[in-house]
Design a protein around this motif. Structure first.
Motif, mmCIF file in Angstrom:
data_model
loop_
_atom_site.group_PDB
_atom_site.id
_atom_site.type_symbol
_atom_site.label_atom_id
_atom_site.label_comp_id
_atom_site.label_asym_id
_atom_site.label_seq_id
_atom_site.Cartn_x
_atom_site.Cartn_y
_atom_site.Cartn_z
ATOM 1 N N MET A 279 88.728 67.122 2.313
ATOM 2 C CA MET A 279 88.417 65.618 1.546
ATOM 3 C C MET A 279 89.939 65.399 1.696
ATOM 4 S SD MET A 279 86.705 62.707 -0.496
ATOM 5 C CE MET A 279 86.881 63.675 -2.369
ATOM 6 N N LEU A 280 90.104 64.181 2.799
ATOM 7 C CA LEU A 280 91.907 63.689 2.170
ATOM 8 C C LEU A 280 91.784 62.422 1.804
ATOM 9 C CD1 LEU A 280 94.694 63.958 3.179
ATOM 10 C CD2 LEU A 280 93.892 63.879 5.722
ATOM 11 N N LEU A 281 92.208 61.975 1.312
ATOM 12 C CA LEU A 281 92.636 60.516 0.565
ATOM 13 C C LEU A 281 93.744 59.903 0.918
ATOM 14 C CD1 LEU A 281 91.026 61.755 -2.982
ATOM 15 C CD2 LEU A 281 89.485 60.596 -0.725
ATOM 16 N N TYR A 282 94.045 59.228 0.957
ATOM 17 C CA TYR A 282 95.274 58.160 1.390
ATOM 18 C C TYR A 282 95.910 57.737 0.210
ATOM 19 C CZ TYR A 282 99.250 56.204 4.714
ATOM 20 O OH TYR A 282 100.200 55.847 5.412
ATOM 21 N N HIS A 283 97.043 57.658 -0.612
ATOM 22 C CA HIS A 283 97.579 57.855 -1.810
ATOM 23 C C HIS A 283 98.884 56.396 -1.035
ATOM 24 C CE1 HIS A 283 99.661 58.330 -6.331
ATOM 25 N NE2 HIS A 283 98.376 57.269 -5.698
ATOM 26 N N ILE A 284 98.285 55.242 -1.847
ATOM 27 C CA ILE A 284 98.835 53.753 -1.644
ATOM 28 C C ILE A 284 99.188 53.178 -3.302
ATOM 29 C CG2 ILE A 284 98.556 52.225 -0.564
ATOM 30 C CD1 ILE A 284 96.470 52.737 1.154
ATOM 31 N N LEU A 285 100.374 52.618 -2.905
ATOM 32 C CA LEU A 285 101.533 51.886 -3.218
ATOM 33 C C LEU A 285 101.032 50.910 -2.935
ATOM 34 C CD1 LEU A 285 102.663 52.445 -6.264
ATOM 35 C CD2 LEU A 285 105.036 52.509 -5.324
ATOM 36 N N ILE A 286 100.250 50.315 -3.675
ATOM 37 C CA ILE A 286 100.073 48.725 -3.032
ATOM 38 C C ILE A 286 101.563 47.660 -2.817
ATOM 39 C CG2 ILE A 286 99.034 46.476 -3.528
ATOM 40 C CD1 ILE A 286 96.906 48.491 -5.435
ATOM 41 N N ASP A 287 101.886 47.798 -4.232
ATOM 42 C CA ASP A 287 103.409 46.400 -3.334
ATOM 43 C C ASP A 287 104.209 47.282 -2.260
ATOM 44 O OD1 ASP A 287 105.414 44.484 -3.611
ATOM 45 O OD2 ASP A 287 106.531 45.931 -3.980
ATOM 46 N N ARG A 288 104.471 48.590 -1.704
ATOM 47 C CA ARG A 288 104.888 49.490 -0.702
ATOM 48 C C ARG A 288 104.222 49.346 0.502
ATOM 49 N NH1 ARG A 288 108.042 47.243 -3.959
ATOM 50 N NH2 ARG A 288 110.415 47.982 -4.809
ATOM 51 N N PHE A 289 103.423 49.058 0.583
ATOM 52 C CA PHE A 289 102.347 49.846 1.716
ATOM 53 C C PHE A 289 101.986 48.994 2.144
ATOM 54 C CE2 PHE A 289 98.238 50.153 4.045
ATOM 55 C CZ PHE A 289 98.119 51.645 4.613
ATOM 56 N N ALA A 290 101.543 48.245 2.565
ATOM 57 C CA ALA A 290 101.529 46.653 3.402
ATOM 58 C C ALA A 290 101.023 45.207 3.356
ATOM 59 C CB ALA A 290 100.290 47.494 4.860
ATOM 60 N N VAL A 291 102.339 44.291 4.036
ATOM 61 C CA VAL A 291 102.135 42.895 3.668
ATOM 62 C C VAL A 291 100.954 42.607 5.048
ATOM 63 C CG1 VAL A 291 103.735 40.938 4.298
ATOM 64 C CG2 VAL A 291 104.423 43.120 3.213
ATOM 65 N N GLN A 292 100.234 40.926 4.025
ATOM 66 C CA GLN A 292 99.247 40.640 4.733
ATOM 67 C C GLN A 292 98.867 39.171 4.170
ATOM 68 O OE1 GLN A 292 97.982 41.626 7.213
ATOM 69 N NE2 GLN A 292 96.513 40.350 7.679
ATOM 70 N N ASP A 293 99.133 37.936 4.965
ATOM 71 C CA ASP A 293 99.163 36.275 5.032
ATOM 72 C C ASP A 293 100.042 35.996 3.774
ATOM 73 O OD1 ASP A 293 96.911 36.936 7.253
ATOM 74 O OD2 ASP A 293 95.526 37.115 5.476
ATOM 75 N N ASP A 294 99.016 35.866 3.229
ATOM 76 C CA ASP A 294 99.827 34.791 1.787
ATOM 77 C C ASP A 294 100.718 35.611 0.485
ATOM 78 O OD1 ASP A 294 97.826 36.286 0.463
ATOM 79 O OD2 ASP A 294 96.909 34.211 0.029
ATOM 80 N N SER A 295 101.278 37.167 1.242
ATOM 81 C CA SER A 295 102.058 38.454 -0.109
ATOM 82 C C SER A 295 103.045 36.799 -0.654
ATOM 83 C CB SER A 295 102.918 39.005 0.984
ATOM 84 O OG SER A 295 104.046 38.882 1.824
ATOM 85 N N ARG A 296 103.766 37.868 -1.980
ATOM 86 C CA ARG A 296 103.470 36.865 -2.578
ATOM 87 C C ARG A 296 105.376 38.582 -2.522
ATOM 88 N NH1 ARG A 296 101.034 34.480 -7.402
ATOM 89 N NH2 ARG A 296 103.342 34.227 -7.443
#
Length: 348
Positions: free
Chosen positions: A1-18
């Motif tokens: 099982m391969l899990l993609y480990h994400i640091l939320i703030d540094r990954f992908a911007v969408q719509d109403d990002s701050r």
């Protein structure tokens, strides 16, 4: 099982990002919109950094355990991400900090729960890593224990398949025994995976056993062994350290016969039911390509070496792009070498 480990703030911007000075705008909607890409890497699931209200972009300085940070989204965004991951046949993992919070958290700031925290003899608060603005919970206090356990149950109710337990060596063993018992009584399939890492700054459950193990193995190994039978598994820092030692010599893990023997012996020390989650790097460590001195071939071989053991393993976001300590080292051009993508891919 391969899990993609994400640091939320540094990954992908969408719509109403701050996005602002500290926060760069990555959010839960951005992850949701990127699931096709994440799955294209051959992943079976994702691991999120904490999404609670926080004083820092990484999420580990929690100011409110009952709110999602508006930089990241809302509870509805969390639910949609969990539901969509499951619809795609993916697992999803939350990150939970039971060791400490931020001083702005009302649990500490309002002074109503003074006995929920730990203090030095002079009365000053005991802060994580010596930082006074990160007061450490007294996890043996029944009210604090129950509050934190209830927050763990909240994650189970949301549908998370596993919980990464940040700095698991901070809270007491009695706390984890209670936390595990309560969560597993209602959600027996949720895996509790501890981040067990660092120098010895704790009192072992089994003092004699720990010291005997530390005479035979590294302190990191001895520390990890302490949690077998207490949690469902740990993030395998011992494995990561062995891989680093090989690539630091400029040697491919695939050609290091001694490394194979060490890894096999390492795995054999643990009960079959105890889960060792493998990884090459994460948000607390150098990017693995940095450890490889920028050698793409060593990175490719390390990925192939890790995959062959058929254990859960975490791919830190950006590895597939050749990030080295949060940036590419190849003349500013993102690295998306197809050979690396093939090394990471797992059968579906």
């Amino acid at each position: 099982m391969l899990l993609y480990h994400i640091l939320i703030d540094r990954f992908a911007v969408q719509d109403d990002s701050r996005g602002e000075v500290c926060f760069k705008g990555g959010n839960l909607k951005g992850i949701l919109a990127s699931l096709d890409y994440i799955q294209s890497l051959g992943t079976n699931g994702i691991v999120l950094s904490p999404f609670y209200q926080t004083d820092a972009y990484h999420g580990y300085h929690i100011t409110d355990y009952e709110q999602v940070d508006p930089h990241f989204g809302t509870w509805d965004d969390v639910r949609r991400l969990v539901d969509e991951a499951h619809r795609r046949g993916m697992v999803i993992v939350a990150d939970f900090v039971a060791n400490h919070c931020h001083e702005k958290n009302a649990l500490f700031a309002e002074g109503k729960h003074r006995d929920w925290f730990r203090y030095h003899k002079d009365g000053s608060v005991l802060g994580f890593a010596g930082l006074g603005f990160l007061p450490m919970f007294n996890t043996d206090n029944p009210e604090a224990r129950d509050y934190l356990t209830e927050r763990g149950l909240d994650l189970c109710r949301l549908g998370f398949d596993a919980i990464r337990l940040d700095h698991a060596t901070g809270p007491s063993y009695a706390f984890w025994e209670y936390f595990s018992r309560v969560l597993h009584a209602e959600y027996p399939k949720v895996h509790l995976i501890g981040e067990v890492w660092g120098k010895m700054d704790f009192k072992p459950r089994h003092h004699l056993r720990y010291w005997l193990n530390s005479l035979r193995y590294s302190r990191q190994e001895a520390r990890q062994l302490e949690y077998a039978g207490l949690l469902d598994g740990v993030l395998d820092f011992s494995f990561q350290q062995m891989i680093c030692a090989t690539v630091h010599k400029g040697m491919s893990p695939l050609h290091d016969k001694l490394l194979y023997k060490k890894v096999k012996s390492h795995f054999a020390r643990y009960p079959a039911s105890f889960r060792l989650w493998l990884f090459l790097d994460n948000h607390d460590l150098n990017r693995f390509l940095f450890e490889c001195g920028g050698n793409k071939a060593l990175l490719e071989d390390a990925l192939t070496f890790t995959k062959q053991w058929h254990k859960p393993w975490l791919l830190y976001y950006g590895t597939e792009k050749g990030f080295a300590n949060e940036k590419t080292i190849f003349d500013g051009t993102p690295y998306a070498d197809e050979r690396v993508r093939q090394c990471m891919a797992l059968p579906q």
